[in-house]
Each structure stands twice: as C-alpha cells, then as structure tokens.
Design a protein around this motif. Structure first.
Motif, PDB file in Angstrom:
ATOM      1  N   ASP A  11      21.973  48.861 -12.305  1.00 33.22           N
ATOM      2  CA  ASP A  11      23.180  48.135 -12.004  1.00 33.22           C
ATOM      3  C   ASP A  11      23.602  47.150 -13.229  1.00 33.22           C
ATOM      4  OD1 ASP A  11      25.402  47.047 -10.445  1.00 33.22           O
ATOM      5  OD2 ASP A  11      24.083  45.160 -10.210  1.00 33.22           O
ATOM      6  N   LYS A  50      31.441  44.756  -5.374  1.00 32.77           N
ATOM      7  CA  LYS A  50      32.212  46.020  -4.769  1.00 32.77           C
ATOM      8  C   LYS A  50      33.349  46.245  -5.762  1.00 32.77           C
ATOM      9  CE  LYS A  50      30.792  45.584  -0.091  1.00 32.77           C
ATOM     10  NZ  LYS A  50      31.004  45.501   1.336  1.00 32.77           N
ATOM     11  N   GLY A  51      33.472  45.779  -6.843  1.00 35.86           N
ATOM     12  CA  GLY A  51      34.529  46.117  -7.949  1.00 35.86           C
ATOM     13  C   GLY A  51      35.416  45.293  -7.901  1.00 35.86           C
ATOM     14  N   ASN A 115      30.084  49.221 -10.163  1.00 34.68           N
ATOM     15  CA  ASN A 115      31.358  49.104  -9.566  1.00 34.68           C
ATOM     16  C   ASN A 115      32.342  48.627 -10.640  1.00 34.68           C
ATOM     17  OD1 ASN A 115      30.877  50.638  -7.269  1.00 34.68           O
ATOM     18  ND2 ASN A 115      30.254  49.067  -6.180  1.00 34.68           N
ATOM     19  N   ALA A 140      33.370  52.494 -11.968  1.00 31.06           N
ATOM     20  CA  ALA A 140      34.126  52.366 -10.617  1.00 31.06           C
ATOM     21  C   ALA A 140      35.068  53.504 -10.827  1.00 31.06           C
ATOM     22  CB  ALA A 140      34.884  51.103 -10.502  1.00 31.06           C
ATOM     23  N   ARG A 146      32.398  55.019  -4.643  1.00 26.31           N
ATOM     24  CA  ARG A 146      31.859  53.906  -5.237  1.00 26.31           C
ATOM     25  C   ARG A 146      30.526  53.399  -4.489  1.00 26.31           C
ATOM     26  NH1 ARG A 146      37.346  50.396  -6.990  1.00 26.31           N
ATOM     27  NH2 ARG A 146      38.259  51.983  -8.360  1.00 26.31           N
ATOM     28  N   LYS A 147      29.741  52.645  -5.003  1.00 27.00           N
ATOM     29  CA  LYS A 147      28.670  52.005  -4.089  1.00 27.00           C
ATOM     30  C   LYS A 147      29.212  51.064  -3.143  1.00 27.00           C
ATOM     31  CE  LYS A 147      26.915  49.760  -7.866  1.00 27.00           C
ATOM     32  NZ  LYS A 147      26.064  48.961  -8.655  1.00 27.00           N
ATOM     33  N   THR A 177      23.023  50.959  -1.294  1.00 29.74           N
ATOM     34  CA  THR A 177      23.034  52.292  -2.401  1.00 29.74           C
ATOM     35  C   THR A 177      21.721  53.017  -2.438  1.00 29.74           C
ATOM     36  OG1 THR A 177      24.947  51.163  -3.478  1.00 29.74           O
ATOM     37  CG2 THR A 177      24.039  53.128  -4.358  1.00 29.74           C
TER      38      THR A 177
END
Length: 225
Positions: A11, A50-51, A115, A140, A146-147, A177
């Motif tokens: 990540d 989460k982006g 993300n 992303a 996406r995760k 994930t």
C-alpha cells in the motif's frame, strides 16, 4: 539452495508515506475557498484509505454539505487541483528506502496497490525515489475496482510473476483486501489504522521497516517448508 523469492505488494498512504498533512492541507484549502469551516488533522487522517472521492464525501458530511453528486464532483476537482502538486508536507516512514533496497537485493519483485489517484501516485513515487523499486502499480484509476475489492491486488501480484505473494499495508481497507484476495498480510502498525490489531485480518505485524526484510525472509522460509 536459492532463497525463496516472494512477490511483495505495498500500500502507499499510511504504509510507505505519511501523506496526511498534505491531504489535510488540500481539503482545508478547498473549504477555505468555499467559506466553510475547516476540518481537523485528526478528521483528515481518519478519512484516508478509500481514495480521494471517499475523502471528499467524508469532508462534505463533516461540514454539513450533504451528498449532492454535482457538488461532490466540483469539490473533488478543486481538491485534486491542490493535491496533484509535489508533496510538500508528506514524508517517508522511517527505514522505508533501506528496507526496499534490501528486499530488492534479495531478489523480491515489488509492486504497489493503492486507492490514491494515478497522477498523485506517480508524483509521490518519483518524488521519494520509490518508483525504481515498483515493477507494477495499480492506482485508483487502473481498474474499475478499488480496494477492498481484491481485483487491484490480484492485478499487481499477477504482474509480478508466478509464485507466492505478500501484501503489506496499514489499514482496515488493506486487511480486508488481503483477506478477500486470500493472500497473507503484513500489517504496519504505525499508519492510519483505527481498529485494534486483534480485530483485523493479518499474518504478521511490524512497527518499523527495519523489521520487514527479516519478516519477509521468515515468510519465504515458512512457505518453502
């Protein structure tokens, strides 16, 4: 006997880099320009994972804007204008570059699953010299998913070749994930996690990147056995 080689997928935010200061600044620049109350650093940190689109949704909720899609799109565009520059306040976590260099020397292929939008991801990797380590990247906008959907993680793991893979991340999103992907997960405990370690899916834990090369070596030995 040749040492086992494990594909390592990382990540980015909260794992390799602490980007919360720049995300907080970009969000507040938008709010300031809109004449809205600013969010705290703790709030911004809790919105990461989460982006950017989800972060802006959380920001809108926090300042009482609701969830109008057109307003969300407008504010997200403004946020990205502020965030797509060089990461002035973002820092590497201690020991990251040395650990990646040791893992590279040991022959482990490495990739990234984040993300974070594609352009800020590329800028951050280049800015910190991490791009030379990453043989495959899913951001992303790489896939529709996406995760915590496992598709981006599987995408990167496949790109790194056949064999075993280990995912390294810091958050609830990363743990989920890895669980959905059916991959072992090394949890970096100093990132943006809010849930107790005991409640998260994980195979290993570590609190400093100096520990990661030995952890990976132990993992490879256990898989080979």
């Amino acid at each position: 006997m040749t040492a086992p080689r494990t594909a390592l997928v990382f990540d980015l935010d909260g794992t390799l880099i602490d980007s919360a200061p720049d995300l907080h600044l970009a969000a507040n620049l938008v709010l300031r320009d809109e004449g809205l109350p600013e969010i705290t650093f703790a709030q911004a940190r809790s919105f990461i994972g989460k982006g950017a689109a989800n972060l802006i949704s959380r920001v809108m909720t926090a300042v009482g804007l609701g969830d109008d899609p057109d307003e969300h799109a407008r504010l997200l565009a403004k946020f990205m204008e502020h965030y797509e520059g060089e990461p002035a306040n973002t820092v590497l976590y201690p020991g990251v570059v040395d650990a990646l260099a040791r893992l590279e020397a040991a022959g482990h292929p490495m990739g990234l699953c984040t993300n974070k939008p594609g352009e800020p991801t590329r800028i951050a990797l280049r800015h910190f010299g991490l791009d030379r380590f990453m043989q495959a990247v899913a951001s992303a906008d790489t896939l529709p998913e996406r995760k915590p959907d496992p598709a981006p993680l599987h995408h990167v793991a496949r790109a790194l070749g056949d064999g075993t893979a280990l995912y390294i991340g810091d958050s609830e999103v990363d743990a989920e994930t890895a669980r959905r992907a059916g991959l072992p997960f090394a949890l970096y405990t100093e990132g943006y996690r809010k849930t107790p370690i005991s409640e998260l899916y994980h195979t290993y834990i570590f609190d400093h990147f100096d520990q990661l090369p030995d952890l990976v070596a132990r993992h490879g030995a256990s898989v080979e056995a």
